[in-house]
Design an enzyme around this catalytic site. Sequence first.
Site, PDB file in Angstrom:
ATOM      1  N   TYR A 151       0.832  -1.211   0.000  1.00 44.86           N
ATOM      2  CA  TYR A 151       0.000   0.000   0.000  1.00 44.86           C
ATOM      3  C   TYR A 151       0.860   1.253   0.000  1.00 44.86           C
ATOM      4  CZ  TYR A 151      -3.765   3.174   1.508  1.00 44.86           C
ATOM      5  OH  TYR A 151      -4.684   4.189   1.597  1.00 44.86           O
ATOM      6  N   ALA A 153       3.826   1.543  -1.110  1.00 46.50           N
ATOM      7  CA  ALA A 153       4.473   1.650  -2.421  1.00 46.50           C
ATOM      8  C   ALA A 153       3.553   2.318  -3.431  1.00 46.50           C
ATOM      9  CB  ALA A 153       4.897   0.265  -2.913  1.00 46.50           C
ATOM     10  N   LYS A 155       1.019   4.402  -2.773  1.00 47.04           N
ATOM     11  CA  LYS A 155       0.784   5.796  -2.430  1.00 47.04           C
ATOM     12  C   LYS A 155       2.026   6.648  -2.662  1.00 47.04           C
ATOM     13  CE  LYS A 155      -3.496   5.307  -1.285  1.00 47.04           C
ATOM     14  NZ  LYS A 155      -4.583   5.920  -2.090  1.00 47.04           N
ATOM     15  N   ILE A 184      -8.413   7.952   9.364  1.00 42.95           N
ATOM     16  CA  ILE A 184      -9.737   8.482   9.028  1.00 42.95           C
ATOM     17  C   ILE A 184     -10.768   7.390   9.300  1.00 42.95           C
ATOM     18  CG2 ILE A 184     -11.190   9.491   7.233  1.00 42.95           C
ATOM     19  CD1 ILE A 184      -8.790  11.241   7.921  1.00 42.95           C
TER      20      ILE A 184
END
Length: 247
Positions: A151, A153, A155, A184
Amino acid sequence: MGQHSYQDKTSQQPCAVVTGGARNIGQAIALRLQQDGYRVIVADIVAPKADSLQEDAYQVDLADASATRRVMEEIAERYAVSRLINNVGVVAPALLEEARLEDFDKLMHLNVRSALVCTQALLPTIKAQGLGRIVMNASRVVLGKEARTIYSATKGALQSMARTWALELAEHGITVNCVAPGPIATSAFWQNNPPDSERARRIIDNIPLSRMGQPEDVAQAVSFFCDERSSFITGQTLFVCGGVTVG
């Protein structure tokens, strides 16, 4: 979704495309941009639940490059798009030793390749507006986070592409920026961090502002980058994290 009405491209109402805009942070972004006066086109694998987003929505698997390109080309023909929010993304939590190549391919195709395909397809119509805003939904994981090898990588790739595009597109009046949410409160967060788990409590205790972020907090940052008055800000990443990335 139903009948898609053609927009008169001489109309003054600006149009925004939000990928993954049917749920969670994407839905909050789409609804906020509607409040800001944009006609919002959502592209997602599921239909939006919000009534106001349904008329202009397209159901498409954004991990499918060919299908995504066809939908984006259709959108470019129908709407005078000047804003693109590359928001869609999924997480595949795993420690390094457990990271799977099939998850690498899945996340790279959905989280990263879709942004490239959508931007390439919509860029001619964005350029034609004489002003454009592209916003990537990255993540605070670009600074490092356990169990996020793949993940993070994806982003990080979005963040790097945004900086490159910011340089290439500046001469066209198009800015390219990233929002990077921290913790969040979305269904995906609670799925990966069950509310009663020690992991969830530890995350919340580590937030300086002492609360979970809400999807609307991220939408506020996207709204700022999309504003015409934000024309001198490009290639930047704004962390929406409650202070988690400070210090």
